[in-house]
Design a protein around this motif. Structure first.
Motif, PDB file in Angstrom:
ATOM      1  N   VAL A 165       0.033 -10.579 -13.396  1.00  0.00           N
ATOM      2  CA  VAL A 165       0.128 -10.580 -11.938  1.00  0.00           C
ATOM      3  C   VAL A 165      -1.114  -9.946 -11.344  1.00  0.00           C
ATOM      4  CG1 VAL A 165       1.403  -9.659  -9.953  1.00  0.00           C
ATOM      5  CG2 VAL A 165       2.650 -10.501 -11.952  1.00  0.00           C
ATOM      6  N   GLN A 166      -1.626 -10.566 -10.285  1.00  0.00           N
ATOM      7  CA  GLN A 166      -2.721  -9.974  -9.518  1.00  0.00           C
ATOM      8  C   GLN A 166      -2.325  -9.956  -8.056  1.00  0.00           C
ATOM      9  OE1 GLN A 166      -5.192 -11.497  -7.170  1.00  0.00           O
ATOM     10  NE2 GLN A 166      -5.855  -9.377  -6.868  1.00  0.00           N
ATOM     11  N   ALA A 167      -2.307  -8.779  -7.452  1.00  0.00           N
ATOM     12  CA  ALA A 167      -1.996  -8.621  -6.034  1.00  0.00           C
ATOM     13  C   ALA A 167      -2.643  -7.315  -5.583  1.00  0.00           C
ATOM     14  CB  ALA A 167      -0.489  -8.592  -5.790  1.00  0.00           C
ATOM     15  N   SER A 168      -3.709  -7.405  -4.813  1.00  0.00           N
ATOM     16  CA  SER A 168      -4.487  -6.218  -4.461  1.00  0.00           C
ATOM     17  C   SER A 168      -3.687  -5.260  -3.590  1.00  0.00           C
ATOM     18  CB  SER A 168      -5.769  -6.631  -3.729  1.00  0.00           C
ATOM     19  OG  SER A 168      -5.443  -7.260  -2.509  1.00  0.00           O
ATOM     20  N   ALA A 169      -3.995  -3.989  -3.708  1.00  0.00           N
ATOM     21  CA  ALA A 169      -3.343  -2.955  -2.890  1.00  0.00           C
ATOM     22  C   ALA A 169      -4.215  -1.719  -2.880  1.00  0.00           C
ATOM     23  CB  ALA A 169      -1.962  -2.618  -3.442  1.00  0.00           C
ATOM     24  N   ALA A 170      -3.995  -0.885  -1.860  1.00  0.00           N
ATOM     25  CA  ALA A 170      -4.732   0.370  -1.748  1.00  0.00           C
ATOM     26  C   ALA A 170      -3.910   1.554  -2.224  1.00  0.00           C
ATOM     27  CB  ALA A 170      -5.156   0.593  -0.297  1.00  0.00           C
ATOM     28  N   ALA A 171      -2.585   1.457  -2.084  1.00  0.00           N
ATOM     29  CA  ALA A 171      -1.687   2.552  -2.464  1.00  0.00           C
ATOM     30  C   ALA A 171      -0.282   1.976  -2.595  1.00  0.00           C
ATOM     31  CB  ALA A 171      -1.715   3.666  -1.416  1.00  0.00           C
ATOM     32  N   TYR A 172       0.645   2.818  -3.032  1.00  0.00           N
ATOM     33  CA  TYR A 172       2.030   2.361  -3.104  1.00  0.00           C
ATOM     34  C   TYR A 172       2.960   3.493  -2.701  1.00  0.00           C
ATOM     35  CZ  TYR A 172       3.122   4.736  -7.585  1.00  0.00           C
ATOM     36  OH  TYR A 172       3.373   5.667  -8.564  1.00  0.00           O
ATOM     37  N   TRP A 173       4.183   3.108  -2.345  1.00  0.00           N
ATOM     38  CA  TRP A 173       5.205   4.093  -1.984  1.00  0.00           C
ATOM     39  C   TRP A 173       6.054   4.400  -3.212  1.00  0.00           C
ATOM     40  CZ3 TRP A 173       3.938   0.229   1.585  1.00  0.00           C
ATOM     41  CH2 TRP A 173       3.559   0.669   2.852  1.00  0.00           C
ATOM     42  N   ARG A 174       6.191   5.675  -3.529  1.00  0.00           N
ATOM     43  CA  ARG A 174       7.117   6.055  -4.596  1.00  0.00           C
ATOM     44  C   ARG A 174       8.545   5.736  -4.148  1.00  0.00           C
ATOM     45  NH1 ARG A 174       4.223   9.178  -8.193  1.00  0.00           N
ATOM     46  NH2 ARG A 174       2.454  10.362  -7.340  1.00  0.00           N
ATOM     47  N   GLU A 175       9.411   5.488  -5.093  1.00  0.00           N
ATOM     48  CA  GLU A 175      10.805   5.213  -4.750  1.00  0.00           C
ATOM     49  C   GLU A 175      11.559   6.520  -4.569  1.00  0.00           C
ATOM     50  OE1 GLU A 175      14.520   2.419  -6.254  1.00  0.00           O
ATOM     51  OE2 GLU A 175      13.105   3.212  -7.731  1.00  0.00           O
ATOM     52  N   ALA A 176      12.306   6.603  -3.469  1.00  0.00           N
ATOM     53  CA  ALA A 176      13.113   7.784  -3.188  1.00  0.00           C
ATOM     54  C   ALA A 176      14.585   7.479  -3.480  1.00  0.00           C
ATOM     55  CB  ALA A 176      12.926   8.218  -1.734  1.00  0.00           C
ATOM     56  N   GLU A 177      15.444   8.436  -3.169  1.00  0.00           N
ATOM     57  CA  GLU A 177      16.879   8.269  -3.404  1.00  0.00           C
ATOM     58  C   GLU A 177      17.435   7.074  -2.642  1.00  0.00           C
ATOM     59  OE1 GLU A 177      20.935  11.053  -3.131  1.00  0.00           O
ATOM     60  OE2 GLU A 177      19.025  11.755  -2.332  1.00  0.00           O
ATOM     61  N   ASP A 178      18.448   6.426  -3.197  1.00  0.00           N
ATOM     62  CA  ASP A 178      19.109   5.282  -2.569  1.00  0.00           C
ATOM     63  C   ASP A 178      18.164   4.100  -2.387  1.00  0.00           C
ATOM     64  OD1 ASP A 178      21.594   6.532  -2.430  1.00  0.00           O
ATOM     65  OD2 ASP A 178      21.183   7.382  -0.451  1.00  0.00           O
ATOM     66  N   TRP A 179      17.195   3.957  -3.275  1.00  0.00           N
ATOM     67  CA  TRP A 179      16.266   2.820  -3.281  1.00  0.00           C
ATOM     68  C   TRP A 179      15.375   2.763  -2.049  1.00  0.00           C
ATOM     69  CZ3 TRP A 179      21.560   0.564  -4.079  1.00  0.00           C
ATOM     70  CH2 TRP A 179      21.951   0.675  -5.424  1.00  0.00           C
ATOM     71  N   LEU A 180      15.221   3.884  -1.358  1.00  0.00           N
ATOM     72  CA  LEU A 180      14.373   3.932  -0.176  1.00  0.00           C
ATOM     73  C   LEU A 180      12.914   4.117  -0.562  1.00  0.00           C
ATOM     74  CD1 LEU A 180      16.617   6.252   2.008  1.00  0.00           C
ATOM     75  CD2 LEU A 180      16.042   3.870   2.556  1.00  0.00           C
ATOM     76  N   ALA A 181      12.021   3.684   0.325  1.00  0.00           N
ATOM     77  CA  ALA A 181      10.599   3.946   0.134  1.00  0.00           C
ATOM     78  C   ALA A 181      10.316   5.403   0.465  1.00  0.00           C
ATOM     79  CB  ALA A 181       9.779   3.023   1.027  1.00  0.00           C
ATOM     80  N   GLY A 182       9.653   6.096  -0.465  1.00  0.00           N
ATOM     81  CA  GLY A 182       9.349   7.511  -0.279  1.00  0.00           C
ATOM     82  C   GLY A 182       7.912   7.748   0.133  1.00  0.00           C
ATOM     83  N   GLU A 183       7.304   8.783  -0.422  1.00  0.00           N
ATOM     84  CA  GLU A 183       5.939   9.143  -0.049  1.00  0.00           C
ATOM     85  C   GLU A 183       4.939   8.158  -0.666  1.00  0.00           C
ATOM     86  OE1 GLU A 183       5.242  12.315  -3.732  1.00  0.00           O
ATOM     87  OE2 GLU A 183       5.305  13.022  -1.657  1.00  0.00           O
TER      88      GLU A 183
END
Length: 295
Positions: A165-183
C-alpha cells in the motif's frame, strides 16, 4: 431492497440498495474475474459491514461522547448500532436507497434523511469507464439550522500475502479508548506508507493526516494494482486491519483504506477538521475514483 448490476466489458459492479453499498467490483482479466474490493455475498440482504464498500454521510467515523456544539447550539447524537456506543459513520450505510436512474454503465441512487439533528438528501452516482469506477456523493442540507458535513467511503480491499500500500501522510492519530481518534503522532516505520509497503498483521485503526487524496494498492501475485484518486483531494484517510482476537474467523484477508473529507471528531476541533458548514439548500460533493491496471 434491490440489486443493481453494471458491466462495460472491462469491469463489473453490483450495488445494493441496502446501505447504497457495493457488493462486487471486479476486473475481467485473461485468468478470469479479479476482485478489486472484498467479495461479498451478492444478496439484497447483505449488510453494509459485510459489503465491499459503503458511503459515509453526513460524516465519517465518530464524535467524542456523541456531543458537539455548533454556532451556539449544543447537539447530542444517538448510537446507531448495538455494539458501538457512538453514532458511527452516519446514516446512509444503514438505510435503504432509492434508484433514480440505471443504465449499463451508470447508476444513480438517492437517500433522504428527515429525523435527528441532521436533515439532508444525498445522491450517489456510480459510473464505469474502461477499467475505472467513479463514485460521487453529493449531499444537500434540508434542515432549518446550518450543520457541519463531511463525506467519505469505507472500502474493503483484498489483503494477500504480498499486498503493498502507498498512501502519503504527514502524521497519524493514535487510537484512543472506544475506537476514537486520539492524539496526533509522527509516523512510525510501521505506519509510514509514503512509499509502497506491507500492512501490519495486527489490529490497526488509525486516521492519517496530510494526505494528498491519492493511494495505490498493489497485488504482486496477480500482477495487479488499483489506484485511488479523490476529487477534491481528501485530506484524511483511515486505515483499518482487524484481528482474530477482536473478530473471530478473521484471516487477514481484507483491510480498509477509507477516504474522508474531514478528520474524525472534527465537530470538536476549532477549525471543524475539514467539515463543511451547510445552510439549508446548500450542498457539496466528493468523488472517489478506483482505477485498475495490470503490471
Amino acid at each position: 431492497m434491490a440489486l443493481f448490476s453494471l458491466d462495460n466489458g472491462c469491469v463489473s459492479l453490483v450495488v445494493s440498495s441496502l446501505g447504497g453499498s457495493v457488493l462486487k467490483f471486479t476486473a475481467y482479466t485473461p485468468e478470469g474475474e479479479l476482485p478489486l474490493l472484498r467479495p461479498a455475498v451478492v444478496s439484497d440482504a447483505t449488510p453494509a459491514l459485510q459489503s465491499g464498500c459503503f458511503p459515509l454521510v453526513p460524516f465519517g467515523n465518530r464524535v467524542n461522547q456523541n456531543r458537539f456544539s455548533f454556532e451556539q447550539q449544543d447537539y447530542r447524537l444517538s448510537a446507531n448500532t448495538d455494539w458501538d456506543r457512538h453514532y458511527l459513520h452516519g446514516d446512509g450505510w444503514l438505510q435503504e436507497w432509492q434508484c433514480v436512474e440505471q443504465g449499463d454503465e451508470v447508476l444513480h441512487l438517492r437517500y433522504q434523511h428527515e429525523n435527528g439533528p441532521y436533515r439532508y438528501q444525498v445522491e450517489q452516482y456510480f459510473t464505469l469507464h474502461q477499467h475505472q469506477l467513479s463514485i460521487e456523493l453529493a449531499v444537500e442540507h434540508t434542515g432549518e439550522k446550518p450543520m457541519p458535513y463531511g463525506l467519505g467511503w469505507h472500502p474493503y480491499f483484498p489483503l494477500t500475502a504480498h499486498t503493498r500500500v502507498q498512501a502519503s501522510a504527514a502524521a497519524y492519530w493514535r487510537e484512543a479508548e472506544d475506537w476514537l481518534a486520539g492524539e496526533q503522532a509522527a509516523l512510525s516505520e510501521e505506519m509510514d506508507f509514503n512509499q509502497p509497503g506491507p500492512l501490519p498483521r495486527h489490529w490497526v485503526n488509525n486516521g492519517f493526516s496530510g494526505w494528498n487524496g491519492e493511494a495505490e494498492i498493489q497485488w504482486p501475485e496477480q500482477g495487479a494494482r488499483l489506484r485511488m484518486n479523490t476529487q477534491p483531494a481528501c485530506p484524511v484517510y483511515f486505515l483499518f486491519v482487524s484481528d482474530p482476537a477482536f473478530d473471530p474467523g478473521y484471516q487477514f484477508d481484507f483491510f480498509c483504506l477509507e477516504p474522508m473529507s474531514h478528520a474524525a471528531n472534527g465537530h470538536n476541533m476549532a477549525d471543524l477538521g475539514g467539515l463543511r458548514r451547510l445552510a439549508k439548500g446548500q450542498r457539496f460533493s466528493q468523488t472517489m475514483l478506483l482505477s485498475y491496471s495490470a503490471f
